[in-house]
Each structure stands twice: as structure tokens, then as C-alpha cells.
Design an enzyme around this catalytic site. Sequence first.
Site: not given
Length: 291
Positions: A85-86
Amino acid sequence: MAINLNALREGPFESCFRTNCVHALSLLVFTRLRVDIWAFGTGQQYTAHQSTVVKLGNCIEGVTMVQSKFGNGGRMVPVLYYAPQSPPCRSVLMLARRIGLHLELKLMNEEELTAPAFLALNPQHTVPTLDDRGLVLSESRVILSYLASAYGNEADLYPRDYCARAVVDQRLQFDLGTFYQRVVDYFWPTLLFGASLEPMKKAKLEEALGWFESMLKYYQWAAGNHFTIADISLCVSVSQIDAFEFDLGAFPRVCAWFAKCKKELMPFGYEEINQAGANTLAGMFRANSKQ
């Protein structure tokens, strides 16, 4: 020094290869001499240098393990420590897809980020972190520059001309120090802690978008008339605020450029890598903003 794994296929080792294993080898130590391995059944040559050690399990490991450790023209596969998700990780993953680079992916959680082994690699305990045969890099934009230089074959992706490259570097630094920083300043307190959005921080983000809008007046892409790694980095940042439903209507050049970036990156995992990660953070943001 050369090890021909095909030769081991015959005689007493034939049954080993039927199960794709090499019982006779418990440990291969590649010394500083060059070692060439001809992997069984592939016709491909893999080369190791310096003091690389490949352990073949408990005396049993398939040739596929050797193949997995060597790729990218015979080089050891770079290891990327990441979180899907980064936003910074997403930019590195899409670049790797674009340049055809195989990465060994290490999914990290909060506990693993502060483990002694990882802290020895990266005392800041951040992702992405790249380990390419002992060269350890953090900061996604540095990783983008390195991978494009070391493994890329597109001349325009990270130009060699120092003037053109300086513009790309400037845009990367603008993203890191100004635009993405203001995205984090505005959205992350809500995303992580459920805090209220602050109008002053929204104004600062809009100011940064205005500056980017002006930069796009002179070029077809973020840093010139060709797609570069600066477009990847900035596209991920813009895609995240788009997923947060931030209104981009006041910035028509940014909107047009963003649409082009999505089309450009679609064959390289835009939906599965970038949009999926952006949607995950957007879901967390909406859940916390209702608290």
C-alpha cells in the site's frame, strides 16, 4: 571453475533429477573465482562473483532454487523490502515491471521493520529498501534512479544527458520535498489517527499542485517531452490524492498529464500495483475520517 548440472543428471544422480533435486550437493560455495552454472533443462548460464553462497537446503534443493537466485543477465536478483500500500513502494514496483527487472520481494510488517536484521540494513526502518548484492538503498526516488541506470534500457527514462537528467532530478526532489510531503501533511493525520483535516494544510497542497501545473506548461511530461521516472513518482503521488477524492478540477494540465500517465503505466501493473494500493489507503482514510 564451472559446475555443469546437466552432467549430474546421469548415473547415480539420475533419480535425484527426477524429483528436480540435487542430493549430492548440500552446499555450493562460490569463491572469488568466477563460477558458471549451467542450470539443468534450461540452457541458460548463471554467473556469480565474489563470495556468494547458495545453500541447497537440507542437502536437497531443486535447480529451480538456483535459477531463482540468478537472473537479470546472470546477476543476483535484487531484493526489495516493501509494503504494497506504500506509495513510494508502488513507484518502484511499477518501474521494475517497465524495465523487465525481476525482484525478490520481501513483504514487511511493523514488527519486521524493527527487527535487528532489518535495522542493520536500514537504521531508518523504512520501505522501500533495496538490497542489490550488498548495495543497500532506501528512499524510493533514489531507488528509481539507480534501477533505471543499472537495469533500464530506455534512453529517455532517466536521460544520460546531464541537463535533461537534472530536470528529472529536480522533479523527483520536488515530489519528495514539496508535493508528496504536503500530501502526507494534509492526509496522514486523518489516515493514521483520525484527526480532522486542516484547511491551512489543504491550501499548501493546492499551492504545490499549482506549481506543478506551471511546470507542465512547458513540457508534454513532468520533466520533458518524454516519459521519465519523474512521471512515475509524481503519478503515484497524484493518484493517491485522487483516491482520497481530492478535487483536481482547478488544475487542467495536471489532470491531462495524469490521464496520460495512467495509460502509459497500465501495461506495467498500474491497476494491480498502484490503484489497488491507493484504494487500500483511501479506505483507511474514509474509515478514520468518520470517527
